[in-house]
Scaffold this motif. Structure first.
Motif, PDB file in Angstrom:
ATOM      1  N   HIS A 173      50.624  56.985  86.067  1.00  0.00           N
ATOM      2  CA  HIS A 173      49.659  55.995  85.600  1.00  0.00           C
ATOM      3  C   HIS A 173      49.496  54.923  86.688  1.00  0.00           C
ATOM      4  CE1 HIS A 173      48.007  52.707  83.118  1.00  0.00           C
ATOM      5  NE2 HIS A 173      47.583  53.676  82.316  1.00  0.00           N
TER       6      HIS A 173
ATOM      7  N   LEU B  23      47.633  58.858  80.058  1.00  0.00           N
ATOM      8  CA  LEU B  23      46.594  57.839  80.044  1.00  0.00           C
ATOM      9  C   LEU B  23      46.961  56.692  79.099  1.00  0.00           C
ATOM     10  CD1 LEU B  23      43.437  60.148  79.915  1.00  0.00           C
ATOM     11  CD2 LEU B  23      44.195  58.781  81.872  1.00  0.00           C
TER      12      LEU B  23
ATOM     13  N   VAL C  30      44.254  57.654  86.773  1.00  0.00           N
ATOM     14  CA  VAL C  30      45.583  58.149  87.148  1.00  0.00           C
ATOM     15  C   VAL C  30      45.677  58.152  88.668  1.00  0.00           C
ATOM     16  CG1 VAL C  30      45.845  59.588  85.086  1.00  0.00           C
ATOM     17  CG2 VAL C  30      44.859  60.564  87.157  1.00  0.00           C
TER      18      VAL C  30
END
Length: 330
Positions: free
Chosen positions: A139, A203, A226
């Motif tokens: 992330h 996510l 990402v």
């Protein structure tokens, strides 16, 4: 397992497509009426994953060539084993096919003490399909921006870092375990039923690290949702040249992933010839080549006989890789 370079693949696509046409002209009369009804293509992963994308491309284009609809049947679970087992038990009449993977046809047998099928004896190799590029993702809020920084973070937080995969025994799973072994870290594996649900958790911040197919990751990479730290293959991927191979940081690190079409054991030779030649024609189409490469896949064409030989050698290499990753049969 080493695959041809993209340039080499492109040089041979037209030749293989032409060869497929020639083969069709010499098929035995027994295959002349095949197929007479719709086919079922079992994809052993969830909708939205790389295998699902490839399966739907094949079903659409192959169905046009065969003159029959091909229904994609997503049967996710056990790293591809559930879907593969369904095909292994189907009638060998050419109407049920499997989009097998390196997991369902090679790796998984070394991860289970009670495996439901023999990856060689239970299937008839039909045609190779594609190689699958896999990326290591985090992330954007994750502090590590390189593989080296990820390793350092994992060592500073032992047992507190998790990585996700599309399922047990998948190349994504192996990639994470091999990173653990190569770097001397202890990320905890979280198995999902396909790449899409794993991506959803990354996510949403419920997952810290994910090994995902480039086909699944591409839209989120392009939008910045990402970040890619590396690819699992020995060299950088054509469609993602700015992302280094993990082996550039950890020499010797390498994982390959692939898809191929199989039928149940005992599939008639004329049916195998018809399907194999038509699949090669599909994969030789320039529009298909472009579509696959834009989605993190590369066409892989070969004959049923060559696929059978590759499968046997792949079983040997996967056994070594499973041991190197520190995995044991359960």
């Amino acid at each position: 397992m080493t695959f041809p370079s993209p340039a080499s693949r492109r040089r041979h696509l037209a030749q293989l497509g032409a060869g497929a046409i020639a083969l069709l002209g010499g098929l035995p009369a027994k295959a002349a009426g095949y197929p007479e009804r719709p086919l079922r293509l079992v994809v052993p992963y969830a909708a939205g994953a790389a295998g699902d994308l490839l399966g739907r491309i094949l079903a659409d284009r192959l169905g046009l060539l065969l003159g029959q609809a091909i229904i994609v049947d997503n049967r996710a679970g056990a790293g591809g084993t559930l879907g593969a087992d369904n095909v292994a038990k189907a009638a060998p009449d050419g109407y049920t096919l499997l989009l097998g993977t390196d997991a369902s046809q090679a790796t998984n047998v070394f991860l289970s003490k009670r495996f439901p099928y023999d990856p060689v004896k239970s299937f008839t190799p039909v045609a190779a399909a594609a190689t699958n590029h896999i990326v290591l993702l985090v992330h954007p809020s994750f502090p590590a921006r390189t593989v080296a920084e990820l390793v350092q973070y994992a060592k500073s937080h032992p047992g507190k870092l998790s990585f996700g995969s599309s399922g047990p025994g998948s190349a994504h799973h192996l990639a994470g375990q091999l990173l653990n072994e190569a770097a001397g870290i202890d990320m905890v594996h979280v198995a999902y039923k396909g790449g899409s649900p794993a991506m959803t958790d990354l996510l949403g911040g419920q997952l810290q690290v994910l090994f995902a197919s480039l086909s699944t990751a591409r839209p989120y990479l392009d939008s910045g949702k990402v970040r890619a730290l590396g690819v699992v293959e020995a060299a950088r991927v054509k469609g993602l040249p700015q992302v280094p191979a993990i082996g550039e940081t950890l020499p010797g690190y390498e994982v390959n992933s692939w898809f191929a079409v199989f039928g149940p054991a005992g599939l008639p030779t004329p049916v195998v010839a018809r399907l194999g030649s038509e699949i090669n024609k599909v994969l030789a189409q320039p529009s298909v080549v472009d579509l696959l490469e834009k989605n993190g896949l590369s066409p892989w064409l070969t004959s049923p006989e060559e696929l059978a030989k590759r499968l046997k050698s792949e079983l040997q290499s996967r056994e070594r890789l499973v041991k190197a990753a520190g995995l044991e049969a359960e």
